[in-house]
Write a protein that holds these residues in place. Structure first.
Motif, PDB file in Angstrom:
ATOM      1  N   HIS A 331       0.846  -1.195   0.000  1.00 39.51           N
ATOM      2  CA  HIS A 331       0.000   0.000   0.000  1.00 39.51           C
ATOM      3  C   HIS A 331       0.885   1.249   0.000  1.00 39.51           C
ATOM      4  CE1 HIS A 331      -3.659  -2.367   0.790  1.00 39.51           C
ATOM      5  NE2 HIS A 331      -2.897  -3.086   1.596  1.00 39.51           N
ATOM      6  N   ARG A 332       1.398   1.586  -1.178  1.00 38.79           N
ATOM      7  CA  ARG A 332       2.373   2.669  -1.267  1.00 38.79           C
ATOM      8  C   ARG A 332       1.777   4.028  -0.915  1.00 38.79           C
ATOM      9  NH1 ARG A 332       7.554   2.196  -0.901  1.00 38.79           N
ATOM     10  NH2 ARG A 332       8.261   3.388  -2.722  1.00 38.79           N
ATOM     11  N   PHE A 333       0.559   4.293  -1.353  1.00 35.55           N
ATOM     12  CA  PHE A 333      -0.017   5.597  -1.049  1.00 35.55           C
ATOM     13  C   PHE A 333      -0.275   5.744   0.445  1.00 35.55           C
ATOM     14  CE2 PHE A 333      -3.708   8.630  -0.992  1.00 35.55           C
ATOM     15  CZ  PHE A 333      -2.961   9.750  -1.316  1.00 35.55           C
ATOM     16  N   ALA A 334      -0.785   4.692   1.063  1.00 35.90           N
ATOM     17  CA  ALA A 334      -1.006   4.735   2.508  1.00 35.90           C
ATOM     18  C   ALA A 334       0.313   4.939   3.243  1.00 35.90           C
ATOM     19  CB  ALA A 334      -1.686   3.448   2.974  1.00 35.90           C
ATOM     20  N   GLU A 335       1.387   4.349   2.733  1.00 34.49           N
ATOM     21  CA  GLU A 335       2.707   4.556   3.341  1.00 34.49           C
ATOM     22  C   GLU A 335       3.135   6.008   3.216  1.00 34.49           C
ATOM     23  OE1 GLU A 335       7.264   3.373   2.244  1.00 34.49           O
ATOM     24  OE2 GLU A 335       5.816   1.726   2.287  1.00 34.49           O
ATOM     25  N   ALA A 336       2.922   6.599   2.032  1.00 33.99           N
ATOM     26  CA  ALA A 336       3.281   7.999   1.838  1.00 33.99           C
ATOM     27  C   ALA A 336       2.509   8.889   2.801  1.00 33.99           C
ATOM     28  CB  ALA A 336       2.994   8.417   0.393  1.00 33.99           C
ATOM     29  N   VAL A 337       1.220   8.604   2.975  1.00 32.46           N
ATOM     30  CA  VAL A 337       0.393   9.389   3.886  1.00 32.46           C
ATOM     31  C   VAL A 337       0.887   9.236   5.324  1.00 32.46           C
ATOM     32  CG1 VAL A 337      -1.921   9.609   4.877  1.00 32.46           C
ATOM     33  CG2 VAL A 337      -1.642   9.339   2.398  1.00 32.46           C
ATOM     34  N   GLY A 338       1.164   8.001   5.735  1.00 31.69           N
ATOM     35  CA  GLY A 338       1.638   7.760   7.097  1.00 31.69           C
ATOM     36  C   GLY A 338       2.943   8.464   7.384  1.00 31.69           C
ATOM     37  N   LEU A 339       3.879   8.412   6.449  1.00 29.49           N
ATOM     38  CA  LEU A 339       5.177   9.069   6.646  1.00 29.49           C
ATOM     39  C   LEU A 339       5.030  10.591   6.647  1.00 29.49           C
ATOM     40  CD1 LEU A 339       7.485   6.822   4.435  1.00 29.49           C
ATOM     41  CD2 LEU A 339       7.396   6.909   6.930  1.00 29.49           C
ATOM     42  N   ALA A 340       4.146  11.105   5.785  1.00 28.26           N
ATOM     43  CA  ALA A 340       3.934  12.552   5.746  1.00 28.26           C
ATOM     44  C   ALA A 340       3.307  13.046   7.044  1.00 28.26           C
ATOM     45  CB  ALA A 340       3.047  12.916   4.554  1.00 28.26           C
ATOM     46  N   ILE A 341       2.379  12.281   7.595  1.00 33.63           N
ATOM     47  CA  ILE A 341       1.772  12.649   8.875  1.00 33.63           C
ATOM     48  C   ILE A 341       2.817  12.605   9.987  1.00 33.63           C
ATOM     49  CG2 ILE A 341       0.168  11.828  10.657  1.00 33.63           C
ATOM     50  CD1 ILE A 341      -1.756  11.118   8.373  1.00 33.63           C
ATOM     51  N   CYS A 342       3.673  11.596   9.957  1.00 34.25           N
ATOM     52  CA  CYS A 342       4.758  11.523  10.940  1.00 34.25           C
ATOM     53  C   CYS A 342       5.639  12.762  10.841  1.00 34.25           C
ATOM     54  CB  CYS A 342       5.575  10.253  10.698  1.00 34.25           C
ATOM     55  SG  CYS A 342       6.922  10.014  11.897  1.00 34.25           S
ATOM     56  N   ASP A 343       6.048  13.119   9.625  1.00 31.62           N
ATOM     57  CA  ASP A 343       6.856  14.326   9.443  1.00 31.62           C
ATOM     58  C   ASP A 343       6.106  15.566   9.914  1.00 31.62           C
ATOM     59  OD1 ASP A 343       9.346  13.501   8.400  1.00 31.62           O
ATOM     60  OD2 ASP A 343       8.545  13.311   6.374  1.00 31.62           O
ATOM     61  N   GLY A 344       4.805  15.635   9.583  1.00 27.58           N
ATOM     62  CA  GLY A 344       4.032  16.815   9.922  1.00 27.58           C
ATOM     63  C   GLY A 344       3.882  17.026  11.414  1.00 27.58           C
ATOM     64  N   LEU A 345       3.570  15.971  12.148  1.00 27.92           N
ATOM     65  CA  LEU A 345       3.435  16.084  13.597  1.00 27.92           C
ATOM     66  C   LEU A 345       4.786  16.336  14.255  1.00 27.92           C
ATOM     67  CD1 LEU A 345       0.884  13.184  14.191  1.00 27.92           C
ATOM     68  CD2 LEU A 345       0.424  15.633  14.426  1.00 27.92           C
ATOM     69  N   GLN A 346       5.811  15.659  13.740  1.00 28.21           N
ATOM     70  CA  GLN A 346       7.140  15.828  14.324  1.00 28.21           C
ATOM     71  C   GLN A 346       7.712  17.214  14.054  1.00 28.21           C
ATOM     72  OE1 GLN A 346       8.704  14.013  16.354  1.00 28.21           O
ATOM     73  NE2 GLN A 346       8.238  11.840  16.061  1.00 28.21           N
ATOM     74  N   LEU A 347       7.289  17.846  12.962  1.00 25.33           N
ATOM     75  CA  LEU A 347       7.842  19.160  12.632  1.00 25.33           C
ATOM     76  C   LEU A 347       7.579  20.159  13.762  1.00 25.33           C
ATOM     77  CD1 LEU A 347       9.318  20.600  10.286  1.00 25.33           C
ATOM     78  CD2 LEU A 347       7.087  21.420   9.540  1.00 25.33           C
ATOM     79  N   GLY A 348       6.328  20.206  14.246  1.00 23.87           N
ATOM     80  CA  GLY A 348       6.008  21.118  15.332  1.00 23.87           C
ATOM     81  C   GLY A 348       6.712  20.746  16.624  1.00 23.87           C
TER      82      GLY A 348
END
Length: 416
Positions: A331-348
């Motif tokens: 599930h490549r798209f779901a992986e991209a979404v999960g990693l982007a959310i991880c980056d997004g939450l971690q950014l703050g």
């Protein structure tokens, strides 16, 4: 400011808790399927909860537990009234449920009005979408607008033209046969209407003119407008366009329409086009002949077999997601979404730690201090700086491989 100097309470935190926000559309998979597209974003809320749980296992933030606040929208509401949904979400987080930062996962509401609302309220907004933006967007909403998946088109366009030239993309092409030919090169440029789209389109057309390449263009009001896609194909085919470059996922709908009209141009693609998750997984294979460009998010650009390896923060984010029962095999798209959310939450959170404070100014100074050292999970390397608010900072050449009928990177990583 020392940790002890952080006020006991403030906008988005109290003595025991720090609040992070996320906007989601948990019914999005069904809406996407209704467009005839197989594209599963996974469970965005579960992704976010897994990352926040990992933060708390590691001690939270400044001795406080991190609390996730979710605003889940109906896809029907968002599609029927994107501006209204965007405004409601902004009010939710800037007035009703204060947070130190918000991660937005929905491209439909990733509008300038949405970004402006958070900027006026002094709440950092972190986008995980591929809605196009440029340097003017970054400056307009600084320092309250960030993006974990996409890059400024102002920065991308000259790099794209340079890399396409290096890959010999601008060679003769027969757009009726979908193979090299002797037809004069003319590039059709696709871009959305509106101020941002107009600036991006003008920049891309200007770069082609400077390179001595003839062009035509078509503007559309919605990236999912199939009627506009058919009209664009009709125009480009009649105008003897040989190559087509787009700036978002409208390129997919253009390709579907082109296939029905017997038109096979050579596509210039980027991560904005979603090469693996949309073009390859859902588009007509014949449309992809000769396609090439550049990409910066492996799980959007290629299949797992051709993924060149993890970014500096990929393994940690995947482990934290897995601890929350979020797995992405196949599930490549779901992986991209999960990693982007991880980056997004971690950014703050990482910005707050680095800046030693929970207020927007401290978070911003911390993000700038981290800069290219930020351990990006979804892509190759961070590009964060005082003037760049987009996380991706490096890309690779990308091209369609007819042998595997897939996209694959080649060459080494270069700055974008």
């Amino acid at each position: 400011m020392s940790t002890s100097a952080i006020p006991a309470a403030g906008p988005g935190w109290d003595a025991k808790h720090v609040y992070l926000g996320i906007t989601t559309a948990s019914d999005a998979a069904g809406t996407i399927h209704a467009l005839g597209i197989s594209l599963d974003p996974g469970d965005e809320i579960a992704d976010a909860k897994a990352i926040v749980a990992a933060m708390n296992r590691q001690g939270g933030l400044f001795g406080r537990q991190v609390v996730l606040i979710v605003k889940d929208d109906s896809s029907a509401h968002v599609l029927s009234d994107p501006a209204g949904a965007a405004q409601a979400d902004c009010v939710f987080f800037t007035q009703d449920h204060r947070v130190i930062s918000v991660v937005n996962t929905d491209a439909t509401i990733d509008l300038d009005s949405f970004r402006s609302c958070f900027a006026r309220a002094h709440v950092p907004l972190v986008s995980t979408t591929t809605a196009p933006f440029d340097d003017t967007t970054q400056r307009s909403f600084a320092p309250y607008f960030y993006n974990t998946l996409s890059v400024s088109l102002t920065r991308l366009i000259p790099v794209l033209i340079d890399r396409l030239t290096a890959q010999h993309y601008f060679g003769g092409w027969n757009s009726l046969a979908g193979k090299p030919g002797t037809n004069p090169v003319k590039v059709g440029v696709l871009f959305p209407t509106g101020p941002t789209g107009g600036r991006i389109g003008a920049a891309l057309l200007g770069a082609l003119k400077q390179a001595g390449i003839a062009s035509d263009h078509y503007e559309y009001s919605s990236a999912t407008d199939t009627a506009a896609a058919s009209a664009a194909v009709f125009r480009f085919k009649a105008d003897h366009v040989t190559h087509v470059i787009g700036v978002d996922t409208f390129q997919y709908f253009f390709g579907v329409a082109a296939n029905t009209q017997g038109f096979y141009p050579r596509y210039g693609v980027t991560t904005y086009s979603a090469p693996e998750t949309l073009l390859r997984a859902n588009g007509p294979p014949r449309q992809m002949a000769g396609a090439m460009g550049l990409g910066w998010i492996p799980s959007i650009d290629t299949d797992a077999q051709r993924d060149p390896g993890p970014g500096p923060g990929t393994k940690q984010c995947l482990a934290e997601l897995a601890a929350g029962a979020q797995h992405f095999a196949g599930h490549r798209f779901a992986e991209a979404v999960g990693l982007a959310i991880c980056d997004g939450l971690q950014l703050g959170v990482r910005g707050a730690k680095s800046g030693n404070g929970l207020d927007p100014a401290s978070i911003r100074s911390g993000i700038v201090a981290l800069g290219r050292k930020y351990p990006m999970a979804a892509g190759f390397v961070s590009g964060l700086s005082e003037t760049n608010f987009a996380l991706p900072g490096g890309g690779r050449d990308l091209a369609w491989n007819p042998g595997c009928r897939c996209f694959a990177y080649h060459g080494s990583t270069f700055p974008i």
